[in-house]
Design a protein around this motif. Structure first.
Motif, short mmCIF file in Angstrom:
data_model
loop_
_atom_site.label_atom_id
_atom_site.label_comp_id
_atom_site.label_asym_id
_atom_site.label_seq_id
_atom_site.Cartn_x
_atom_site.Cartn_y
_atom_site.Cartn_z
N UNK A 95 79.27 -94.33 94.90
CA UNK A 95 79.76 -93.66 96.10
C UNK A 95 80.08 -94.72 97.15
N UNK A 96 80.97 -94.37 98.08
CA UNK A 96 81.36 -95.34 99.11
C UNK A 96 81.95 -94.64 100.33
N UNK A 99 75.17 -87.98 92.58
CA UNK A 99 74.82 -89.15 91.77
C UNK A 99 73.46 -88.97 91.10
N UNK A 100 72.48 -88.47 91.88
CA UNK A 100 71.14 -88.27 91.31
C UNK A 100 71.15 -87.21 90.22
N UNK A 101 71.98 -86.18 90.40
CA UNK A 101 72.09 -85.14 89.37
C UNK A 101 72.61 -85.74 88.07
N UNK A 117 70.74 -97.62 91.61
CA UNK A 117 70.56 -98.20 92.94
C UNK A 117 70.90 -97.10 93.95
N UNK A 118 69.90 -96.32 94.28
CA UNK A 118 70.07 -95.19 95.20
C UNK A 118 69.01 -95.26 96.28
N UNK A 119 69.41 -95.17 97.54
CA UNK A 119 68.43 -95.13 98.63
C UNK A 119 68.07 -96.51 99.12
N UNK A 156 74.37 -96.17 88.17
CA UNK A 156 74.49 -95.27 89.32
C UNK A 156 74.28 -96.10 90.58
N UNK A 157 75.30 -96.16 91.46
CA UNK A 157 75.19 -96.95 92.69
C UNK A 157 75.59 -96.08 93.88
#
Length: 603
Positions: free
Chosen positions: A440-441, A339-341, A371-373, A406-407
């Motif tokens: 992602x989940x 996702x970060x990439x 929304x990551x981390x 991005x989640x």
């Protein structure tokens, strides 16, 4: 957007680029990089960077040397101030760079907008040469800066030489009164170090005492007149230097517009070539960014902040009508990296930067929401879920059909049933808005929902069960397992707990879920075998190529040896024939003609 910058670590990309800048002004330009709103401006910027990358590959880095800001110097000159030698050296450095770049551009470089900008650099040769003639690299004024300065400095040298002779003679005459045998200077005046007991024995001006108080420094009266004369001439020297600097300042003032434009072009080119140099180092390419693009295509995408020898390249592709990519898989970081990439490369692309892919195509996103981390706020007493949900509230309020969202672990940190329901509702809402979503989940129900929805593409991150670690490879069309029990076992959780967990999991799974998990494991094994086979095929191809090169080299050497041997043989034969002709020529007249012919035939 600024939070997205921080989360995706865009500032680290800027820091790496700044390492290739030659000036602080160019570094500030890099800090100001932000997404383009106008597609034409973006494409023009991309063209400049692409041209710079081509030039670097063909001819090497543009020959800039470190330089400083001269705007304040130019403003001072415009307001009637004087440019000091150090100011003029800063201007020289700018002009020297202009000269070097102009020489560099004499090569046959392909025409481009970048080349047009570079060709606007102008070198005022009269100003450049005049400063070089007057100011040395240390900031001193050369003797030959003017005839008057040369004359004054010769006078100064002559007086100082006479003073040295005189002081040496006085030192010899009065050596019995001196505390040591070394001539000193005080306040730019030659003095004798007189023992304080004899301070009245030498007439002159006293210039203080030594720290011990045993020595007093006396300027002999015979030297005073020399010093007075020297002081006057040195004042004249300073006046002449000031006059020279005024003349140079006047010239600088006359080229104010040119120097400002040269500086501005240089800063811009410094930044552009720094970006290009970074792009070259990481083997980046320029993505296609288009307002009407209906897909995200990042082929062999690499995260630029991971060691490029270790990073795993993935294809991240999402095409309309599918606008959601849902990634599942293990708990060990692979999903977040993917996702970060995608987020970082998309952000770099809309900022006009090259990205580490083999090929890329993207829409011109109006924003990248991330929304990551776990960014829970202690000050606001927010839990992990509340912090996560606050960001999702912001995203749902501000995302548009032109946005990228991005989640990571959507709606995690709460009751699974409620989390799954919220996640499904949020994804559906964002889909109706038309935004592109990469999420992602771990939620099983959300994975089932994704498989049944034609606008959601599913993917998983591969997990190596033997090594108990992610491979970081993204597998399109597959649903990944969390491997929570397996990872816990690997980390040392009690075996009885592990066995019990497997039993509970097995009893709770439906037949289709068990079959899917089995198929997923088999797919992973097949992909690993495929990867091993591809690696073996590559090694075989490399060896075949190597051996073919050896054969070609051998054949080439063989042909060369035969050719050389043939040449040597021809030389030996020709030499023998020449010798035979010479001998027979000497024998002519001594033997009969038919005997000569016979002898030649035999030879």
């Amino acid at each position: 957007m600024k939070k997205s910058y921080r989360t995706l670590e865009f500032s680290f990309i800027q820091d790496y680029i700044k390492n290739y800048c030659f000036s602080e002004m160019a570094k500030k330009r890099i800090d100001q990089i932000q997404p383009f709103q106008d597609i034409d401006d973006l494409k023009l910027y991309q063209d400049d960077i692409s041209s710079a990358m081509k030039i670097i590959y063909a001819y090497g880095r543009i020959p800039l040397a470190p330089y400083e800001d001269i705007k304040e110097i130019l403003q001072k000159a415009q307001k009637g101030g004087v440019c000091y030698p150090q100011d003029l050296l800063k201007i020289v450095q700018i002009l020297k760079n202009v000269q070097e770049v102009q020489a560099y551009l004499d090569q046959e470089i392909e025409q481009s907008h970048l080349l047009e900008i570079l060709s606007l650099l102008y070198l005022p040769k009269d100003l450049y040469n005049e400063i070089l003639k007057c100011v040395d690299p240390s900031g001193n004024i050369y003797d030959h800066a003017s005839h008057e300065l040369y004359r004054l400095r010769r006078q100064i040298s002559a007086i100082e030489a006479n003073m040295r002779k005189k002081i040496e003679a006085l030192r010899a005459q009065n050596k019995d009164y001196l505390s040591h045998d070394v001539i000193s200077t005080r306040n730019d005046h030659f003095v004798l170090p007189v023992n304080v007991s004899y301070k009245n024995q030498i007439k002159g001006i006293h210039h203080g005492h030594s720290s011990s108080g045993r020595t007093t420094y006396v300027e002999p009266e015979e030297i005073v007149s020399y010093n007075n004369q020297l002081s006057q001439i040195k004042q004249d020297e300073q006046l002449e230097i000031h006059r020279i600097l005024l003349e140079l300042t006047k010239k600088v003032r006359s080229y104010d517009r040119v120097l400002n434009e040269d500086l501005e072009i240089m800063i811009e080119m410094d930044a552009v070539f720094a970006i290009s140099e970074y792009g070259k180092k990481l083997d980046m390419v320029m993505p296609i960014v288009d307002e009407n693009c209906q897909e995200i295509e990042l082929l062999k995408a690499r995260h630029p902040l991971i060691d490029q020898k270790e990073v795993v390249a993935n294809d991240i592709v999402l095409k309309k009508p599918q606008d959601i990519l849902l990634i599942s898989g293990s708990n060990t970081g692979g999903k977040t990296v993917a996702l970060k990439t995608a987020g970082l490369l998309s952000l770099m692309a809309i900022c006009g930067l090259p990205i580490p892919v083999t090929q890329a195509k993207l829409p011109l996103f109006d924003a990248v929401f991330v929304d990551v981390g776990d960014e829970q706020s202690i000050e606001q007493s927010l839990s992990t879920f509340s912090s996560h949900m606050k960001r999702l509230v912001f995203i749902t309020q501000h995302a548009t059909k032109n946005s990228l969202v991005i989640i990571d672990e959507i709606c995690s940190g709460t009751d699974p049933k409620e989390g799954e329901s919220l996640a499904e509702a949020i994804l559906t809402y964002l889909h109706k808005k038309g935004a592109y979503i990469l999420a992602s989940t771990h939620y099983s129900a959300l994975k089932e929902f994704a498989k049944e929805s034609d606008y959601i593409k599913i993917a998983s991150v591969e997990f190596d069960q033997e090594k108990m670690q992610p491979t970081y490879r993204l597998l399109d069309g597959s649903v990944g397992n969390s491997y929570a029990i397996e990872i816990s076992k690997h980390l040392g959780l009690n075996q009885d707990i592990i066995q019990h967990a497997f039993i509970i999991k097995d009893e709770s799974m439906t037949t289709s879920q068990k079959l899917l998990e089995k198929l997923q494991s088999e797919l992973s094994a097949v992909l690993q075998e495929k990867e091993a086979l591809e690696k073996l095929q590559k090694e075989t191809a490399d060896k075949e190529k190597h051996y073919q090169q050896l054969i070609d080299n051998y054949q080439s050497k063989k042909e060369k040896m035969i050719e050389e041997a043939q040449s040597d043989a021809n030389e030996i034969l020709e030499e023998a024939q020449n010798k035979a002709d010479a001998i027979l020529k000497e024998l002519q007249g001594q033997i009969k003609p038919h005997q000569v012919i016979q002898a030649k035939k035999q030879l």
